[in-house]
Design a protein around this motif. Sequence first.
Motif, PDB file in Angstrom:
ATOM      1  N   ASN A 166      23.832  -7.360  49.285  1.00 39.03           N
ATOM      2  CA  ASN A 166      24.689  -7.011  48.148  1.00 39.03           C
ATOM      3  C   ASN A 166      24.200  -5.807  47.344  1.00 39.03           C
ATOM      4  OD1 ASN A 166      26.475  -9.232  48.587  1.00 39.03           O
ATOM      5  ND2 ASN A 166      24.936 -10.592  47.662  1.00 39.03           N
ATOM      6  N   ARG A 167      22.957  -5.414  47.583  1.00 38.37           N
ATOM      7  CA  ARG A 167      22.407  -4.303  46.818  1.00 38.37           C
ATOM      8  C   ARG A 167      21.672  -3.340  47.735  1.00 38.37           C
ATOM      9  NH1 ARG A 167      18.747  -6.407  42.067  1.00 38.37           N
ATOM     10  NH2 ARG A 167      17.860  -7.648  43.778  1.00 38.37           N
ATOM     11  N   PRO A 168      22.210  -2.162  47.990  1.00 32.67           N
ATOM     12  CA  PRO A 168      21.504  -1.181  48.814  1.00 32.67           C
ATOM     13  C   PRO A 168      20.198  -0.745  48.143  1.00 32.67           C
ATOM     14  CG  PRO A 168      23.397  -0.181  47.739  1.00 32.67           C
ATOM     15  CD  PRO A 168      23.510  -1.651  47.493  1.00 32.67           C
ATOM     16  N   PHE A 169      19.242  -0.373  48.987  1.00 29.51           N
ATOM     17  CA  PHE A 169      17.945   0.094  48.501  1.00 29.51           C
ATOM     18  C   PHE A 169      17.875   1.597  48.744  1.00 29.51           C
ATOM     19  CE2 PHE A 169      13.482   1.068  48.549  1.00 29.51           C
ATOM     20  CZ  PHE A 169      12.904   0.196  47.625  1.00 29.51           C
ATOM     21  N   VAL A 170      17.720   2.373  47.667  1.00 32.24           N
ATOM     22  CA  VAL A 170      17.769   3.835  47.749  1.00 32.24           C
ATOM     23  C   VAL A 170      16.498   4.429  47.150  1.00 32.24           C
ATOM     24  CG1 VAL A 170      19.032   5.920  47.082  1.00 32.24           C
ATOM     25  CG2 VAL A 170      20.275   3.795  47.538  1.00 32.24           C
ATOM     26  N   VAL A 171      15.936   5.415  47.852  1.00 33.82           N
ATOM     27  CA  VAL A 171      14.784   6.155  47.335  1.00 33.82           C
ATOM     28  C   VAL A 171      15.226   7.568  46.990  1.00 33.82           C
ATOM     29  CG1 VAL A 171      12.481   7.070  47.831  1.00 33.82           C
ATOM     30  CG2 VAL A 171      13.126   4.798  48.648  1.00 33.82           C
ATOM     31  N   GLU A 172      15.075   7.931  45.733  1.00 34.90           N
ATOM     32  CA  GLU A 172      15.341   9.296  45.278  1.00 34.90           C
ATOM     33  C   GLU A 172      14.043  10.090  45.355  1.00 34.90           C
ATOM     34  OE1 GLU A 172      18.742   8.351  41.870  1.00 34.90           O
ATOM     35  OE2 GLU A 172      16.673   8.812  41.276  1.00 34.90           O
ATOM     36  N   ALA A 173      14.126  11.291  45.907  1.00 36.09           N
ATOM     37  CA  ALA A 173      12.951  12.159  45.967  1.00 36.09           C
ATOM     38  C   ALA A 173      13.429  13.600  46.033  1.00 36.09           C
ATOM     39  CB  ALA A 173      12.097  11.834  47.191  1.00 36.09           C
ATOM     40  N   ASN A 174      13.015  14.391  45.059  1.00 36.98           N
ATOM     41  CA  ASN A 174      13.528  15.751  44.930  1.00 36.98           C
ATOM     42  C   ASN A 174      15.055  15.691  44.906  1.00 36.98           C
ATOM     43  OD1 ASN A 174      11.174  17.192  44.562  1.00 36.98           O
ATOM     44  ND2 ASN A 174      10.842  17.491  46.754  1.00 36.98           N
ATOM     45  N   GLY A 175      15.726  16.435  45.768  1.00 35.63           N
ATOM     46  CA  GLY A 175      17.181  16.469  45.712  1.00 35.63           C
ATOM     47  C   GLY A 175      17.871  15.555  46.693  1.00 35.63           C
ATOM     48  N   GLY A 176      17.125  14.621  47.308  1.00 34.82           N
ATOM     49  CA  GLY A 176      17.720  13.800  48.353  1.00 34.82           C
ATOM     50  C   GLY A 176      17.684  12.312  48.065  1.00 34.82           C
ATOM     51  N   LEU A 177      18.573  11.583  48.755  1.00 36.61           N
ATOM     52  CA  LEU A 177      18.645  10.126  48.654  1.00 36.61           C
ATOM     53  C   LEU A 177      18.437   9.537  50.042  1.00 36.61           C
ATOM     54  CD1 LEU A 177      21.892   9.806  46.482  1.00 36.61           C
ATOM     55  CD2 LEU A 177      19.524   9.775  45.663  1.00 36.61           C
ATOM     56  N   THR A 178      17.499   8.597  50.150  1.00 41.60           N
ATOM     57  CA  THR A 178      17.253   7.898  51.407  1.00 41.60           C
ATOM     58  C   THR A 178      17.647   6.442  51.218  1.00 41.60           C
ATOM     59  OG1 THR A 178      15.408   9.367  51.975  1.00 41.60           O
ATOM     60  CG2 THR A 178      15.515   7.234  53.105  1.00 41.60           C
ATOM     61  N   THR A 179      18.652   5.997  51.987  1.00 42.89           N
ATOM     62  CA  THR A 179      19.157   4.631  51.867  1.00 42.89           C
ATOM     63  C   THR A 179      18.677   3.799  53.050  1.00 42.89           C
ATOM     64  OG1 THR A 179      21.145   5.430  50.736  1.00 42.89           O
ATOM     65  CG2 THR A 179      21.226   3.208  51.672  1.00 42.89           C
ATOM     66  N   ALA A 180      18.021   2.692  52.735  1.00 46.71           N
ATOM     67  CA  ALA A 180      17.493   1.818  53.784  1.00 46.71           C
ATOM     68  C   ALA A 180      18.620   1.082  54.487  1.00 46.71           C
ATOM     69  CB  ALA A 180      16.517   0.820  53.176  1.00 46.71           C
ATOM     70  N   LEU A 181      18.485   0.969  55.817  1.00 48.32           N
ATOM     71  CA  LEU A 181      19.431   0.187  56.608  1.00 48.32           C
ATOM     72  C   LEU A 181      18.671  -0.983  57.225  1.00 48.32           C
ATOM     73  CD1 LEU A 181      21.304   3.191  58.309  1.00 48.32           C
ATOM     74  CD2 LEU A 181      21.927   1.955  56.214  1.00 48.32           C
ATOM     75  N   GLY A 182      17.975  -1.741  56.376  1.00 44.89           N
ATOM     76  CA  GLY A 182      17.158  -2.871  56.819  1.00 44.89           C
ATOM     77  C   GLY A 182      15.909  -2.377  57.503  1.00 44.89           C
ATOM     78  N   THR A 183      14.928  -1.845  56.754  1.00 41.23           N
ATOM     79  CA  THR A 183      13.972  -0.962  57.394  1.00 41.23           C
ATOM     80  C   THR A 183      12.626  -0.855  56.708  1.00 41.23           C
ATOM     81  OG1 THR A 183      13.793   1.297  58.238  1.00 41.23           O
ATOM     82  CG2 THR A 183      14.694   1.036  56.061  1.00 41.23           C
ATOM     83  N   ALA A 184      11.705  -0.170  57.399  1.00 43.11           N
ATOM     84  CA  ALA A 184      10.438   0.272  56.824  1.00 43.11           C
ATOM     85  C   ALA A 184      10.345   1.773  57.064  1.00 43.11           C
ATOM     86  CB  ALA A 184       9.263  -0.448  57.466  1.00 43.11           C
ATOM     87  N   PHE A 185       9.933   2.506  56.043  1.00 43.47           N
ATOM     88  CA  PHE A 185       9.892   3.969  56.174  1.00 43.47           C
ATOM     89  C   PHE A 185       8.928   4.564  55.164  1.00 43.47           C
ATOM     90  CE2 PHE A 185      13.162   2.848  53.183  1.00 43.47           C
ATOM     91  CZ  PHE A 185      13.108   3.809  52.180  1.00 43.47           C
ATOM     92  N   ASP A 186       8.582   5.818  55.408  1.00 43.15           N
ATOM     93  CA  ASP A 186       7.624   6.551  54.589  1.00 43.15           C
ATOM     94  C   ASP A 186       8.306   7.792  54.014  1.00 43.15           C
ATOM     95  OD1 ASP A 186       4.490   7.014  54.103  1.00 43.15           O
ATOM     96  OD2 ASP A 186       5.357   8.952  54.663  1.00 43.15           O
ATOM     97  N   VAL A 187       8.034   8.101  52.753  1.00 44.97           N
ATOM     98  CA  VAL A 187       8.579   9.302  52.130  1.00 44.97           C
ATOM     99  C   VAL A 187       7.429  10.109  51.543  1.00 44.97           C
ATOM    100  CG1 VAL A 187      10.172  10.268  50.427  1.00 44.97           C
ATOM    101  CG2 VAL A 187      10.717   8.095  51.557  1.00 44.97           C
ATOM    102  N   ARG A 188       7.415  11.378  51.854  1.00 47.81           N
ATOM    103  CA  ARG A 188       6.333  12.268  51.405  1.00 47.81           C
ATOM    104  C   ARG A 188       6.920  13.502  50.740  1.00 47.81           C
ATOM    105  NH1 ARG A 188       1.096  14.150  52.775  1.00 47.81           N
ATOM    106  NH2 ARG A 188       0.955  16.419  52.661  1.00 47.81           N
TER     107      ARG A 188
END
Length: 319
Positions: A166-188
């Motif tokens: 019911n709630r998407p998980f979004v990472v904001e970094a600089n000018g971009g948005l990364t939305t998780a699709l049931g996942t593990a990920f790294d942002v640098r």
Amino acid sequence: MTTDQSAQASRKRHEEAAAWVLKNRDMNQSAHESRAFEEWLDRGQENRTAYEAAERLMGEARTVILNDPALRNFKVKPRPRVAKTLAVAILGAALAGGAFVYSDGPMRLLANARSGTGEMPTIELADGTTIQLNAFSAISYRFTAETRTVTLLRGQAFFQVAKDTNRPFVVEANGGLTTALGTAFDVRLDPSSTEVTVTEHAVSVTPHTHADPAVRVNEGQQAVYDRDGRVKDVRQADTHTALAWRRGQLVVDNALLADVVTEIGRHFAGRIIISNSDLAGRRVSGTFTVTDTDAALALLRESLGLSVIRMGPLIVLRG
């Protein structure tokens, strides 16, 4: 005064303090310069504090030099004005760097969680998501009934996202948005770009403005986007190498020395300075244990033939 203006004023004040410390060690200093120094001190307590810090650092540097035969006998050949300018720049940078490392005031106000020098904490959010921060990194987050949003303010973070349809998980970094699709990920975060490396399932990446369509990044891939959030490249990733920081390592192949030193500096409670731009642009390969500053610098010294000069909280690398 904005944060940038405050940082610039602080750096200028430390550089001025460093210059006055050097001038006041000149036996031929004029009465006019002495009066100018007293006037500078009287402008505010911040100037006095900066000067006292510069004197302490100069004392530490003198102690190091006197106790190191190689440094004690080292001959400096550049023109006096150039040498003095370089000394002011190095001392000023050390002071400004020290103040930044120890205070980090602006980030304290912005971040919900941050890591200091040499720290790599794992944080668990209310929804069960875990986030590991690289050293000298920071995040803020806000959860609502509709969304879960984390902003990477500085550095690097690894996300293991808890499922919530019911709630998407979004990472904001600089000018971009990364939305998780049931996942593990790294942002640098880097100065001019952002890297997103996916280790489980997939994410979608889109500019903050949604000017471009979302780009899907699958497990084992890495996306790179610019400061506008526009994806420049999606490529296969060596996730073991990309996540080496979680093991306290840096694995590089033909990387700039400046970039390697930046990573080592995340784990050093002081400042590492490269003496010139030519040296900063040299290339290096290898596996560095960045959590052990001495070991990492020893490997650089052996592979590039560098000199490593320590002066209190300051390390200078010379070719």
